[in-house]
Design a protein around this motif. Structure first.
Motif, PDB file in Angstrom:
ATOM      1  N   ARG A 142       4.342  12.060  -2.616  1.00  0.00           N
ATOM      2  CA  ARG A 142       5.044  13.261  -2.168  1.00  0.00           C
ATOM      3  C   ARG A 142       6.244  13.558  -3.055  1.00  0.00           C
ATOM      4  N   GLU A 199       9.050   0.670  -8.247  1.00  0.00           N
ATOM      5  CA  GLU A 199       8.124   1.544  -7.535  1.00  0.00           C
ATOM      6  C   GLU A 199       8.910   2.417  -6.567  1.00  0.00           C
ATOM      7  N   ASP A 227       4.891  10.228   6.333  1.00  0.00           N
ATOM      8  CA  ASP A 227       4.443   8.840   6.266  1.00  0.00           C
ATOM      9  C   ASP A 227       5.116   8.111   5.104  1.00  0.00           C
ATOM     10  N   PRO A 228       5.860   7.021   5.374  1.00  0.00           N
ATOM     11  CA  PRO A 228       6.503   6.277   4.283  1.00  0.00           C
ATOM     12  C   PRO A 228       5.517   5.764   3.242  1.00  0.00           C
ATOM     13  N   ALA A 229       4.270   5.541   3.642  1.00  0.00           N
ATOM     14  CA  ALA A 229       3.276   5.048   2.690  1.00  0.00           C
ATOM     15  C   ALA A 229       2.925   6.090   1.632  1.00  0.00           C
ATOM     16  N   GLN A 230       3.217   7.356   1.912  1.00  0.00           N
ATOM     17  CA  GLN A 230       2.897   8.439   0.982  1.00  0.00           C
ATOM     18  C   GLN A 230       4.117   8.925   0.202  1.00  0.00           C
ATOM     19  N   VAL A 231       5.235   8.191   0.304  1.00  0.00           N
ATOM     20  CA  VAL A 231       6.477   8.691  -0.274  1.00  0.00           C
ATOM     21  C   VAL A 231       6.370   8.873  -1.789  1.00  0.00           C
ATOM     22  N   ALA A 283       9.914   3.958  -3.394  1.00  0.00           N
ATOM     23  CA  ALA A 283       9.673   3.572  -2.005  1.00  0.00           C
ATOM     24  C   ALA A 283      10.884   3.935  -1.167  1.00  0.00           C
TER      25      ALA A 283
END
Length: 226
Positions: A113, A70, A106-110, A72
């Motif tokens: 993006r 995944e 935001d790392p959660a949206q990497v 990340a």
């Protein structure tokens, strides 16, 4: 969905077919899905007995399916054939810096993006390559569209519209070039006849190397989870 017990349990998708004369198993090289095709009037119990008899082969085949990582922060992503380490970035735009892919926000949206960024790079590269190859054979591309297709890397319609998988940007540039040349060649020959392959050879000599790369490594590109 029927399950074959074990470590781990195996989910099996049953597909009845009027054309099927016997049971057959298929393991998808993209996502590991197990499909058991069976004659239309065969009993499910018989199908599962067939699957149990083939359990050794099934588990070996599943072990060969690429396990996609995944996307990340801190992980690696192939881009144009080389691995880039995903790192936090400043500003608003994603950019390549050395062996790093700098991703602000935001790392959660990497994942989302980076996928959008890679897709935009793929559109630029593929549109340019398609137009360049079309000019070499006196043809014109009507449209270039991108998809996240699993069954094919590209396609061409009779009216000159080309479709490509944006994941081609993850592989080596030469592979992307070959697929662009392959689909442009269909503007001349809407088939895979010797005449078609002659056009491909004219546009991209030595295409066999890149086609072999896709066959060996293409499933790994599809397995990456954004």
């Amino acid at each position: 969905m029927p399950v074959l017990p074990g470590l781990p349990d195996l989910d099996i998708t049953l597909r009845r077919s009027a054309r099927a004369r016997r049971f057959s198993l298929r393991v998808s090289s993209l996502d590991g899905r197990v499909t058991l095709s069976m004659p239309a009037r065969a009993r499910e119990a018989e199908a599962l007995a067939f699957a149990r008899a083939q359990e050794g082969w099934l588990r070996q085949a599943l072990a060969r399916v690429p396990q996609g990582a995944e996307v990340a922060m801190g992980g690696e992503l192939p881009f144009e054939g080389r691995p880039l380490r995903l790192m936090p970035g400043s500003g608003r735009a994603i950019r390549v810096e050395g062996d790093s892919l700098l991703v602000p926000g935001d790392p959660a949206q990497v994942g989302a993006r980076v996928a959008a960024w890679a897709r935009a790079r793929a559109r630029d590269r593929l549109a340019e390559a398609a137009d360049r190859y079309a000019a070499q054979i006196g043809r014109k591309v009507a449209q270039v569209a991108l998809r996240d297709t699993r069954s094919r890397w590209g396609s061409c319609t009779a009216d000159g519209r080309l479709m490509f998988s944006w994941r081609l940007i993850l592989g080596p540039p030469a592979v992307l070039e070959y697929v662009a040349a392959h689909e442009v060649a269909h503007l001349v020959e809407m088939n895979h006849s010797p005449a078609f392959w002659a056009v491909v050879e004219r546009l991209y000599p030595g295409w066999q190397v890149q086609r072999a790369w896709l066959r060996r490594h293409g499933s790994a590109l599809h397995a990456i989870r954004f």
